[in-house]
Design a protein around this motif. Structure first.
Motif, PDB file in Angstrom:
ATOM      1  N   TRP A   7     -42.907  10.793   4.910  1.00  0.00           N
ATOM      2  CA  TRP A   7     -43.297  10.332   3.574  1.00  0.00           C
ATOM      3  C   TRP A   7     -42.380   9.194   3.123  1.00  0.00           C
ATOM      4  CZ3 TRP A   7     -47.826  11.786   2.098  1.00  0.00           C
ATOM      5  CH2 TRP A   7     -48.265  11.505   0.813  1.00  0.00           C
ATOM      6  N   GLN A   8     -41.772   8.515   4.091  1.00  0.00           N
ATOM      7  CA  GLN A   8     -40.846   7.427   3.816  1.00  0.00           C
ATOM      8  C   GLN A   8     -41.635   6.260   3.221  1.00  0.00           C
ATOM      9  OE1 GLN A   8     -37.844   8.085   4.131  1.00  0.00           O
ATOM     10  NE2 GLN A   8     -36.575   6.301   4.483  1.00  0.00           N
ATOM     11  N   PRO A  21     -36.076  12.085  -2.987  1.00  0.00           N
ATOM     12  CA  PRO A  21     -34.940  12.945  -2.625  1.00  0.00           C
ATOM     13  C   PRO A  21     -35.232  13.685  -1.329  1.00  0.00           C
ATOM     14  CG  PRO A  21     -35.462  13.170  -4.957  1.00  0.00           C
ATOM     15  CD  PRO A  21     -36.549  12.342  -4.351  1.00  0.00           C
ATOM     16  N   ALA A  22     -34.216  13.898  -0.535  1.00  0.00           N
ATOM     17  CA  ALA A  22     -34.395  14.508   0.791  1.00  0.00           C
ATOM     18  C   ALA A  22     -35.089  15.855   0.711  1.00  0.00           C
ATOM     19  CB  ALA A  22     -33.038  14.651   1.477  1.00  0.00           C
ATOM     20  N   GLU A  23     -34.748  16.671  -0.283  1.00  0.00           N
ATOM     21  CA  GLU A  23     -35.346  18.002  -0.398  1.00  0.00           C
ATOM     22  C   GLU A  23     -36.839  17.894  -0.696  1.00  0.00           C
ATOM     23  OE1 GLU A  23     -34.762  22.148  -2.924  1.00  0.00           O
ATOM     24  OE2 GLU A  23     -33.268  20.539  -3.078  1.00  0.00           O
ATOM     25  N   LEU A  28     -42.573  17.969   1.163  1.00  0.00           N
ATOM     26  CA  LEU A  28     -43.861  17.315   1.390  1.00  0.00           C
ATOM     27  C   LEU A  28     -44.216  17.287   2.876  1.00  0.00           C
ATOM     28  CD1 LEU A  28     -43.548  14.313  -1.101  1.00  0.00           C
ATOM     29  CD2 LEU A  28     -45.011  16.334  -1.352  1.00  0.00           C
ATOM     30  N   ASP A  29     -43.216  17.023   3.718  1.00  0.00           N
ATOM     31  CA  ASP A  29     -43.464  16.972   5.158  1.00  0.00           C
ATOM     32  C   ASP A  29     -43.903  18.319   5.714  1.00  0.00           C
ATOM     33  OD1 ASP A  29     -43.143  14.331   5.783  1.00  0.00           O
ATOM     34  OD2 ASP A  29     -40.980  14.469   6.076  1.00  0.00           O
TER      35      ASP A  29
END
Length: 389
Positions: A7-8, A21-23, A28-29
């Protein structure tokens, strides 16, 4: 499989595509559904790891590719003719079934929910997809079951139509044959009458009497067959009501019936006074069928009792006999055609139309017929009619 967060954001992405945010990115991934963002032309701008796993492509292979390229031919046509126009008109769709072609080439059924967004930088759509293999299987099974059911129903209707047509032809043939048999029977009866006027011996007279009674039984059977045909073909039994002296009409009919059943006792009980509106010939026919039934199935050494009762608004005819009771399971079907009792001898059994005709005659007069039967009380058939004016 993709090793980078799916989702980058991308430089050409729509506004709001800043790094997450990473979390949240990880959530989402790993969501249990495929998540995509596409531009107005269907180009994939973002895609989560779940969808990448399903289709077997790296994230970099999907970004910049049109979603339509992953659809089957049928799904592409549906997208072009239905899905894209719906998104333009109403801005969203839900539970749309599509088939996605993964790298392996075996189409995966999926259900799509989508929402279109408008921004100053352009339009984009957020998509959520769910694998629907079980749903697809159930739908196919339901469609197959429906198809089988429709086929069975069609076959059943066809058989019903064929049976109805055969029954109608058979009933018409019964009517035609029965009508054509009347003339030879009348000739036989006339011949017997003429022979009895000549000089005949007692033995010959006895033989002529048996011939006459057999011809009379055949004549009644033919009349029943004609009435059956008329009733079954939808016209009903015709009646011509007229004012009659009921008790006298019953007494006259019983005199004639006494000759048809020599050696058997017929008792008439009358109650009430006045005239009744009824078809005298049909009433005599009804009485003859009930008495004939009592003679066939009743106790031979017991009298058959006939009661005619006139009330203020209705009149009744009842025929009673002693003998084996009618089973309750049979009573409910007695007035259907071709239903017979089981105790009569072969010489007296009919084709099973007598009580059906009784019911039809009562119905044509606006009346009804009922039966009671027990070991203690015997069997009684009662026909009730409105008295009329």
């Amino acid at each position: 499989m993709p090793s980078t967060p799916s989702w980058q954001p991308k430089a050409s992405d729509v506004p709001g595509g800043a790094a997450l945010p990473a979390e949240l990115q990880r959530a989402l991934d790993e969501a249990p559904c495929g998540l995509l963002r596409t531009d107005a032309q269907g180009t994939i701008l973002r895609v989560n790891l779940t969808f990448c796993r399903w289709v077997g492509y790296e994230r970099e292979e999907l970004l910049g590719r049109k979603l339509q390229d992953l659809l089957t031919v049928g799904a592409r046509i549906f997208h072009l003719t239905h899905l894209a126009p719906l998104m333009q008109m109403q801005g969203s769709v839900s539970e749309v079934k599509l088939e996605i072609v993964p790298r392996s080439g075996s189409a995966i059924p999926m259900v799509l929910n989508a929402q279109r967004h408008e921004t100053p930088q352009g339009a984009y759509s957020e998509l959520a997809l769910f694998v629907a293999r079980d749903r697809d299987k159930y739908e196919r099974e339901l469609l197959a079951a429906r198809s089988r059911l429709e086929q069975l129903l069609a076959e059943g209707r066809k058989r019903q139509d064929e049976d109805r047509e055969r029954a109608q032809i058979a009933e018409q043939m019964v009517g035609i044959v029965s009508h054509d048999l009347r003339n030879p029977l009348q000739t036989i009866q006339m011949g017997v009458l003429l022979l009895t006027r000549g000089g005949v011996s007692p033995h010959q007279l006895n033989v002529l009497g048996r011939v006459s009674r057999a011809a009379e039984r055949s004549h009644r059977l033919i009349a029943d067959l004609l009435d059956f045909t008329q009733a079954r073909l939808g016209r009903g039994i015709a009646v011509h009501p007229a004012p009659i002296a009921l008790h006298q009409a019953i007494a006259d009919a019983l005199d004639e019936l006494g000759q048809a059943f020599p050696g058997r006792e017929l008792v008439h009980e009358a109650e009430g006074e006045g005239e009744c509106a009824a078809d005298p010939d049909r009433i005599a026919q009804l009485l003859g069928n009930l008495v004939g039934n009592a003679m066939a199935y009743g106790q031979a050494d017991a009298p058959v009792r006939v009661r005619s009762v006139i009330g203020p608004r209705a009149f009744e005819l009842s025929v009673h006999n002693r003998g084996a009771p009618i089973p309750p399971s049979l009573q409910a079907h007695l007035f259907e055609p071709l239903v017979r009792g089981t105790a009569a001898s072969g010489a007296t059994r009919s084709v099973g139309l007598g009580l059906f005709i009784v019911g039809e005659i009562a119905k044509a007069h606006g009346g009804r017929v009922a039966v009671t039967s027990s070991e203690e009380q015997g069997t009684t058939f009662t026909a009730s009619f409105p008295r009329g004016s």
